[in-house]
Design a protein around this motif. Sequence first.
Motif, PDB file in Angstrom:
ATOM      1  N   ASP A 112       0.798  -1.227   0.000  1.00 40.00           N
ATOM      2  CA  ASP A 112       0.000   0.000   0.000  1.00 40.00           C
ATOM      3  C   ASP A 112       0.836   1.285   0.000  1.00 40.00           C
ATOM      4  OD1 ASP A 112      -2.448   1.396   0.093  1.00 40.00           O
ATOM      5  OD2 ASP A 112      -2.244   1.656   2.244  1.00 40.00           O
TER       6      ASP A 112
ATOM      7  N   LYS B  10       0.427   8.655  -2.488  1.00 36.56           N
ATOM      8  CA  LYS B  10      -0.049   9.417  -1.325  1.00 36.56           C
ATOM      9  C   LYS B  10       1.108   9.545  -0.343  1.00 36.56           C
ATOM     10  CE  LYS B  10      -4.980   8.518  -0.986  1.00 36.56           C
ATOM     11  NZ  LYS B  10      -6.017   7.828  -0.192  1.00 36.56           N
TER      12      LYS B  10
ATOM     13  N   LYS C 137      -7.353  -6.724   2.378  1.00 42.24           N
ATOM     14  CA  LYS C 137      -8.233  -5.617   1.945  1.00 42.24           C
ATOM     15  C   LYS C 137      -8.367  -5.617   0.424  1.00 42.24           C
ATOM     16  CE  LYS C 137      -6.696  -1.456   1.062  1.00 42.24           C
ATOM     17  NZ  LYS C 137      -6.004  -0.156   1.198  1.00 42.24           N
TER      18      LYS C 137
ATOM     19  N   LYS D 206      -4.337  -2.213  -6.730  1.00 42.06           N
ATOM     20  CA  LYS D 206      -4.199  -0.803  -6.354  1.00 42.06           C
ATOM     21  C   LYS D 206      -4.148   0.093  -7.593  1.00 42.06           C
ATOM     22  CE  LYS D 206      -2.346   2.492  -3.333  1.00 42.06           C
ATOM     23  NZ  LYS D 206      -1.789   2.809  -2.061  1.00 42.06           N
TER      24      LYS D 206
ATOM     25  N   GLU E 103      -8.362  10.816  -5.739  1.00 43.33           N
ATOM     26  CA  GLU E 103      -9.478  10.419  -4.880  1.00 43.33           C
ATOM     27  C   GLU E 103     -10.694  11.326  -4.999  1.00 43.33           C
ATOM     28  OE1 GLU E 103      -8.157   8.557  -1.259  1.00 43.33           O
ATOM     29  OE2 GLU E 103     -10.020   9.068  -0.269  1.00 43.33           O
TER      30      GLU E 103
ATOM     31  N   ARG F 120     -11.220   6.146  -5.782  1.00 41.04           N
ATOM     32  CA  ARG F 120     -10.094   5.783  -4.898  1.00 41.04           C
ATOM     33  C   ARG F 120     -10.530   5.580  -3.449  1.00 41.04           C
ATOM     34  NH1 ARG F 120      -3.736   7.659  -5.216  1.00 41.04           N
ATOM     35  NH2 ARG F 120      -3.075   6.390  -3.454  1.00 41.04           N
TER      36      ARG F 120
ATOM     37  N   LEU G 237     -10.185   2.202  -1.769  1.00 43.47           N
ATOM     38  CA  LEU G 237      -8.935   1.723  -1.148  1.00 43.47           C
ATOM     39  C   LEU G 237      -8.923   2.018   0.347  1.00 43.47           C
ATOM     40  CD1 LEU G 237      -6.290   2.755  -3.849  1.00 43.47           C
ATOM     41  CD2 LEU G 237      -7.275   0.501  -3.477  1.00 43.47           C
TER      42      LEU G 237
HETATM   43  N1  GLY Z   1      -4.021   3.776   1.096  1.00 38.66           N
HETATM   44  C1  GLY Z   1      -5.140   4.107   0.321  1.00 38.66           C
HETATM   45  C2  GLY Z   1      -4.800   4.791  -0.942  1.00 38.66           C
HETATM   46  O1  GLY Z   1      -3.664   4.738  -1.386  1.00 38.66           O
HETATM   47  O2  GLY Z   1      -5.652   5.412  -1.543  1.00 38.66           O
END
Ligand code: GLY
Length: 369
Positions: free
Chosen positions: A141, A147, A192, A231, A241, A245, A248
């Motif tokens: 992740d 991010k 997840k 991902k 996002e 997104r 996630l």
């Molecule tokens: N950890 C969640 C994302 O990268 O959006």
Amino acid sequence: MKFNCELKKVVDDSYDIEIGRKLQNTLISDLKSGLVGKIGKFAVVTDSIVVDLYAREIYEKILNAGFKADLFVIPEGEKSKTRAMKEFVEDSMLEKGYRRDCAVVAVGGGVVTDLAGFVAGTFGRGVPFVNYATTLLAAADASVGGKTAVDTPLATNLIGIFNQPKKVYLDIDTWKTLPREQLSSGLAETIKHGCLGDRELFEYLEKNVEKVLDCDVCACEYIAERNCAVKYKVVMQDERESGLREVLNLGHTVGRAVETVSDYRLYHGEAVAIGIAAQARLGEKLGYISADNEKRVEKLLERAGLPVEIPDYVDKPELVKKLYTDKKVRDGKLRFVFQKEIGEMMCFGENQYGKEITEKEIAEIMEEM
Ligand code: GLY
């Protein structure tokens, strides 16, 4: 009078993720081949544990390749992911003469890659960086997806930027030196991904989770690759996002709250496991997942060595309050994302994955846990 500042941009932030074992020499040869252009000065950012395991070796290889480099070491653990620690790294870099003509090499787990990526994004208004991930959690992740952030006393990851690395190295050989709880923590993000977008991965883990815990090479390579695939399918469609997104974030509404209220006694993945169990339990009540599948989720988390109950030392009323620090909250209302059975996400309208949930609904679930 108006002056129009036309600044249209076409940006290509594409990059490679290399999955393999002992990738130190690959990193060096990439730097020599111009991965970060003509830059010849590297700030190797790492933590107090990884420095002696992997980072010093990388730093020495960078020096031996004829480049300049320095090591910047932060104390290990989530408590280092702060604005103060970011300032410490920046000031140390400035004191050592680093300016815009440098790149950052993050060597470590999620704390290091999140912090170093954020440093790189603001140092001299932005310098390139690469991630050399040494934990399953970072591989699954944190080190991929762009991010970067630090935590604040209020909650995790509240201050940060989207900043894509030039390349990510997932060295699965490093997982061998991880304590078991850290492997389990990384497995939470992997489970997840199975829950939200890859039924085959979930079923593979049901058959092989112990192999991952034993660092079986084939099993580790398989999950590293599947994690990236899940991902990136999401990130490529919604890097910033604006909708998709959010999926996630499965398990992270309760997970991040538990992590903060536990004062980081739980690893990130352990807290996320509790959050995944919470959304599955609530999802079952709301008809999004069958009772059988909900049980499969909890069982797999437990087999991965992860908690599915809230520890006694976590104050539940405090936890309920903390849910409101989640970034999915809108107009003061809690919003959750939910898995749909196993391998899909619930969608509640066009590009809408978050669902408003009352405090009573989630408080009841957390009371049972
Ligand atoms: N950890 C969640 C994302 O990268 O959006």
